[in-house]
Design an enzyme around this catalytic site. Sequence first.
Site, PDB file in Angstrom:
ATOM      1  N   LYS A  90       0.826  -1.221   0.000  1.00  0.00           N
ATOM      2  CA  LYS A  90       0.000   0.000   0.000  1.00  0.00           C
ATOM      3  C   LYS A  90       0.858   1.267   0.000  1.00  0.00           C
ATOM      4  O   LYS A  90       2.066   1.212   0.264  1.00  0.00           O
ATOM      5  CB  LYS A  90      -0.929  -0.043   1.219  1.00  0.00           C
ATOM      6  CG  LYS A  90      -1.905  -1.228   1.193  1.00  0.00           C
ATOM      7  CD  LYS A  90      -2.908  -1.127   2.347  1.00  0.00           C
ATOM      8  CE  LYS A  90      -3.901  -2.275   2.319  1.00  0.00           C
ATOM      9  NZ  LYS A  90      -4.943  -2.114   3.368  1.00  0.00           N
ATOM     10  N   TYR A 123     -12.577  -1.805  -3.658  1.00  0.00           N
ATOM     11  CA  TYR A 123     -13.080  -1.975  -2.294  1.00  0.00           C
ATOM     12  C   TYR A 123     -14.603  -1.881  -2.215  1.00  0.00           C
ATOM     13  O   TYR A 123     -15.144  -1.615  -1.136  1.00  0.00           O
ATOM     14  CB  TYR A 123     -12.431  -0.940  -1.359  1.00  0.00           C
ATOM     15  CG  TYR A 123     -11.008  -1.283  -0.969  1.00  0.00           C
ATOM     16  CD1 TYR A 123     -10.729  -2.335  -0.084  1.00  0.00           C
ATOM     17  CD2 TYR A 123      -9.927  -0.567  -1.467  1.00  0.00           C
ATOM     18  CE1 TYR A 123      -9.432  -2.651   0.278  1.00  0.00           C
ATOM     19  CE2 TYR A 123      -8.621  -0.879  -1.098  1.00  0.00           C
ATOM     20  CZ  TYR A 123      -8.383  -1.923  -0.223  1.00  0.00           C
ATOM     21  OH  TYR A 123      -7.095  -2.244   0.147  1.00  0.00           O
ATOM     22  N   ASN A 175      -1.932   0.320   6.535  1.00  0.00           N
ATOM     23  CA  ASN A 175      -1.395  -0.895   7.175  1.00  0.00           C
ATOM     24  C   ASN A 175      -0.531  -1.744   6.230  1.00  0.00           C
ATOM     25  O   ASN A 175      -0.507  -2.964   6.340  1.00  0.00           O
ATOM     26  CB  ASN A 175      -2.529  -1.697   7.817  1.00  0.00           C
ATOM     27  CG  ASN A 175      -3.591  -2.120   6.820  1.00  0.00           C
ATOM     28  OD1 ASN A 175      -3.482  -1.829   5.630  1.00  0.00           O
ATOM     29  ND2 ASN A 175      -4.595  -2.825   7.284  1.00  0.00           N
ATOM     30  N   HIS A 209      -2.144  -5.436   1.629  1.00  0.00           N
ATOM     31  CA  HIS A 209      -3.443  -6.102   1.496  1.00  0.00           C
ATOM     32  C   HIS A 209      -3.193  -7.590   1.295  1.00  0.00           C
ATOM     33  O   HIS A 209      -2.215  -7.978   0.661  1.00  0.00           O
ATOM     34  CB  HIS A 209      -4.179  -5.553   0.272  1.00  0.00           C
ATOM     35  CG  HIS A 209      -5.400  -6.344  -0.108  1.00  0.00           C
ATOM     36  ND1 HIS A 209      -6.614  -6.138   0.500  1.00  0.00           N
ATOM     37  CD2 HIS A 209      -5.569  -7.356  -0.995  1.00  0.00           C
ATOM     38  CE1 HIS A 209      -7.492  -6.994  -0.021  1.00  0.00           C
ATOM     39  NE2 HIS A 209      -6.887  -7.739  -0.924  1.00  0.00           N
ATOM     40  N   GLU A 225      -9.752 -10.332  -7.191  1.00  0.00           N
ATOM     41  CA  GLU A 225      -8.819  -9.218  -7.010  1.00  0.00           C
ATOM     42  C   GLU A 225      -7.633  -9.332  -7.971  1.00  0.00           C
ATOM     43  O   GLU A 225      -7.172  -8.320  -8.524  1.00  0.00           O
ATOM     44  CB  GLU A 225      -8.356  -9.175  -5.555  1.00  0.00           C
ATOM     45  CG  GLU A 225      -9.497  -8.797  -4.616  1.00  0.00           C
ATOM     46  CD  GLU A 225      -9.184  -8.997  -3.146  1.00  0.00           C
ATOM     47  OE1 GLU A 225     -10.067  -8.694  -2.316  1.00  0.00           O
ATOM     48  OE2 GLU A 225      -8.074  -9.463  -2.810  1.00  0.00           O
TER      49      GLU A 225
HETATM   50  N1  UDP Z   1      -9.602  -0.284   7.373  1.00  0.00           N
HETATM   51  C1  UDP Z   1      -9.662   0.941   7.990  1.00  0.00           C
HETATM   52  N2  UDP Z   1     -10.320   1.046   9.206  1.00  0.00           N
HETATM   53  C2  UDP Z   1     -10.920  -0.033   9.794  1.00  0.00           C
HETATM   54  C3  UDP Z   1     -10.854  -1.273   9.132  1.00  0.00           C
HETATM   55  C4  UDP Z   1     -10.193  -1.374   7.926  1.00  0.00           C
HETATM   56  O1  UDP Z   1      -9.137   1.927   7.485  1.00  0.00           O
HETATM   57  O2  UDP Z   1     -11.499   0.123  10.882  1.00  0.00           O
HETATM   58  C5  UDP Z   1      -8.909  -0.396   6.079  1.00  0.00           C
HETATM   59  C6  UDP Z   1      -7.542  -1.070   6.192  1.00  0.00           C
HETATM   60  O3  UDP Z   1      -6.660  -0.471   5.253  1.00  0.00           O
HETATM   61  C7  UDP Z   1      -7.885  -2.498   5.814  1.00  0.00           C
HETATM   62  C8  UDP Z   1      -8.925  -2.284   4.717  1.00  0.00           C
HETATM   63  O4  UDP Z   1      -9.703  -1.187   5.181  1.00  0.00           O
HETATM   64  O5  UDP Z   1      -6.731  -3.205   5.373  1.00  0.00           O
HETATM   65  C9  UDP Z   1      -9.841  -3.452   4.464  1.00  0.00           C
HETATM   66  O6  UDP Z   1     -10.452  -3.835   5.692  1.00  0.00           O
HETATM   67  P1  UDP Z   1     -10.557  -5.357   6.100  1.00  0.00           P
HETATM   68  O7  UDP Z   1     -11.471  -5.443   7.273  1.00  0.00           O
HETATM   69  O8  UDP Z   1     -10.876  -6.180   4.900  1.00  0.00           O
HETATM   70  O9  UDP Z   1      -9.082  -5.690   6.637  1.00  0.00           O
HETATM   71  P2  UDP Z   1      -7.928  -6.616   6.024  1.00  0.00           P
HETATM   72  O10 UDP Z   1      -8.596  -7.757   5.304  1.00  0.00           O
HETATM   73  O11 UDP Z   1      -7.116  -5.743   5.100  1.00  0.00           O
HETATM   74  O12 UDP Z   1      -7.106  -7.069   7.198  1.00  0.00           O
HETATM   75 MG    MG Z   2     -10.031  -7.733   3.855  1.00  0.00          MG
END
Ligand code: UDP
Ligand code: MG
Length: 139
Positions: free
Chosen positions: A11, A51, A114, A117, A128
């Site tokens: 990212k 997304y 974070n 992905h 994806e």
């Molecule tokens: N995200 C965020 N705030 C939150 C949860 C998720 O900004 O409270 C963002 C973060 O970048 C995350 C992405 O949205 O990686 C997708 O969320 P998901 O719950 O799918 O998490 P992941 O699968 O990436 O661990």
């Molecule tokens: Mg996810």
Amino acid sequence: MATNRTFTMIKPDATGAGYTGKIIDRIIDAGFSIKAMKWTQLSIDDARAFYAVHAERPFFGDLTEYMSSGPIVAAILEKDNAVVDFRELIGATNPADAAPGTIRADFAESISANAVHGSDSDENAAIEGAFYFSARELA
Ligand code: UDP
Ligand code: MG
């Protein structure tokens, strides 16, 4: 698509901080092979499409702005049990909760920025991966 593939993005926080090479090393050292990879940048509309599953979540606006704010590296990875093993390698969504030694624990800035992905299912890995790569681009 085969169940031994997953999809990842490095990212904008991580590409901007110069962590791209270190993160790719971690991925290869963990036994994943790279089937396809590109350095690119999402438009805001690309990010909203990628997304779309999160469109109703409160963080959707910030997430799509952030994900289109700088370069990303997209890749299709192969390994036995790829989806599950990759999620383990990257750690929890919030780096504060990510296990020591995981990519997010070591390189992520925040729950939003974070670092990486990782697809959450074989089905989403295929969707994806196809968002970025044609079958012709797979090594
Ligand atoms: N995200 C965020 N705030 C939150 C949860 C998720 O900004 O409270 C963002 C973060 O970048 C995350 C992405 O949205 O990686 C997708 O969320 P998901 O719950 O799918 O998490 P992941 O699968 O990436 O661990
Ligand atoms: Mg996810």
